[in-house]
Design an enzyme around this catalytic site. Structure first.
Site, PDB file in Angstrom:
ATOM      1  N   ASP A  78     -89.226  17.571  15.398  1.00  0.00           N
ATOM      2  CA  ASP A  78     -89.423  15.799  15.598  1.00  0.00           C
ATOM      3  C   ASP A  78     -89.432  15.771  17.298  1.00  0.00           C
ATOM      4  OD1 ASP A  78     -86.813  16.997  15.718  1.00  0.00           O
ATOM      5  OD2 ASP A  78     -86.158  15.008  15.818  1.00  0.00           O
ATOM      6  N   GLU A 139     -83.829  16.390  14.814  1.00  0.00           N
ATOM      7  CA  GLU A 139     -82.779  17.049  15.887  1.00  0.00           C
ATOM      8  C   GLU A 139     -82.517  15.773  16.766  1.00  0.00           C
ATOM      9  OE1 GLU A 139     -81.520  18.724  19.740  1.00  0.00           O
ATOM     10  OE2 GLU A 139     -83.298  17.175  19.294  1.00  0.00           O
TER      11      GLU A 139
HETATM   12 ZN   LIG Z   1     -85.351  18.881  22.020  1.00  0.00          ZN
END
Ligand SMILES: [Zn+2]
Length: 370
Positions: A78, A139
């Site tokens: 992401d 993340e």
């Molecule tokens: Zn990163």
């Protein structure tokens, strides 16, 4: 062995695919087809049940050709919001975004490097330990993919995450414990014009606390912050409740405990002074880690960095990464710089030499070069 043009091409393809947190499916499709072409079988876990995203973490198990414990290799798919369609350009030895958007080298650089190294391992039939590649989601919004990833010490002996800025050879051996905290200050509501004397203003109560809350860099290894204050309902109502939101981080867990004890004391004092509730709650965002410099993990990474001609530099960070969770899951994991720079800004860039050399370092780590 690393094919620079091929690696660059994979990277340029990846940054063009939209994949903000919780919307990583298109990135996963692209990667899954690459790994499938290499004769591997990408699998997905079920973390999207926790992230509410359109995709879960991708796991690729690559059998080893030598009898050694498995290694975990990871990067996240992401990005933060891009600001628009990403159009990468290559200029003066760097890749940058042609428009006002981020580039997304965080962490597409790590992904491209992993793909290239897996290709090299396959086409040269190199001897290597078993590998568990985990490509995480979400993340950037709190390490959610790694947090809910069901992986344990049975799956890998140690791990390497490609996901930080800084010069080649930087190894994040230490990252903090991170706790969120909340103070809820109660008052008593009343009409501000008709019966203000019936009320007790929670904002006033809160203000007597604020100056006493320690913030900033409290010591070399500890930071704290007040991030937000919420509360009150209307200009004509004596405020009934205020919440102060903050965080504390430290590489030493005992320092977070000391901070919480100090905060509880402040809240107790206010509670007793006014005989009204002032409650303190905490939530562990993630656990920290400190890998011994002499540990097998740090030695193996340092050797790989040195083998590629860079000085290994051990760094302590004030931020968390997927490595915090992999370590908490039982797999000691560190992070290395993968060349990305000025991340989360429209000036984000990556030097071509760093894009390539991180792949070389990753390959050296897997091969256990000295
Ligand atoms: Zn990163």
């Amino acid at each position: 062995m690393i094919q620079r043009d091929r690696l660059l091409n994979t990277f340029l393809e990846l940054v063009k695919i939209p994949g903000e947190s919780r919307h990583e499916a298109a990135v996963a499709d692209y990667l899954a087809s690459l790994f499938t072409q290499l004769g591997l079988s990408p699998e997905f876990d079920t973390v999207q049940e926790y992230t509410s995203g359109n995709c879960s973490n991708m796991h690729i198990t690559i059998p080893g050709t030598v009898e050694e414990p498995p290694l975990l290799i990871s990067a996240h798919m992401d990005t933060v919001p891009t600001g628009g369609e990403v159009v990468p350009i290559v200029e003066e030895g760097y890749v940058r975004s042609a428009k006002d958007t981020i580039l997304g080298a965080d962490d597409r650089a790590g992904l491209a490097q992993i793909v290239e190294v897996v290709r090299v391992l396959r086409e040269h039939s190199l001897s290597h330990p078993p590998l568990r590649v985990v490509i995480t989601v979400a993340e950037e919004i709190g390490l959610l993919g790694a947090r809910y990833c069901s992986i344990s010490e049975k799956d890998a002996h140690m791990g390497l995450v490609l996901d930080t800025t800084g010069p080649m050879g930087k190894i994040v051996y230490q990252a903090p414990f991170h706790d969120a905290w909340r103070i809820s200050v109660r008052g008593k509501s009343a009409h501000a014009g008709i019966a203000p004397e019936d009320g007790i203003n929670a904002i006033h109560r809160c203000s007597s606390l604020l100056e006493r809350i320690p913030t900033g860099r409290l010591s070399q290894d500890t930071t704290a912050n007040i991030g937000r204050i919420t509360g009150g309902t209307a200009d004509n109502i004596v405020a009934e409740e205020v919440t102060i939101h903050g965080e504390v981080r430290s590489t030493a867990e005992t320092n977070t405990e000391t901070f919480h004890a100090q905060m509880r004391l402040l809240c107790n004092e206010l509670e007793q002074r006014d005989n009204l509730p002032c409650t303190y709650t905490t939530h562990r965002e993630y656990s920290g880690y400190t890998h011994d410099r002499a540990s097998e993990l740090i030695q193996r990474i340092s050797n790989a960095v040195s083998a590629c001609g860079y000085p290994p530099t051990l760094a302590s960070t004030g931020g968390g990464s997927d490595a915090n969770y992999f370590t908490a899951h039982g797999i000691p994991t560190a992070v290395i710089s993968c060349g990305m720079n000025k991340v989360h800004t429209y000036d984000e860039e990556i030097a071509l030499s760093d894009l390539y050399d991180t792949a070389k370092i990753l390959l050296a780590f897997i091969l256990g070069e000295k």
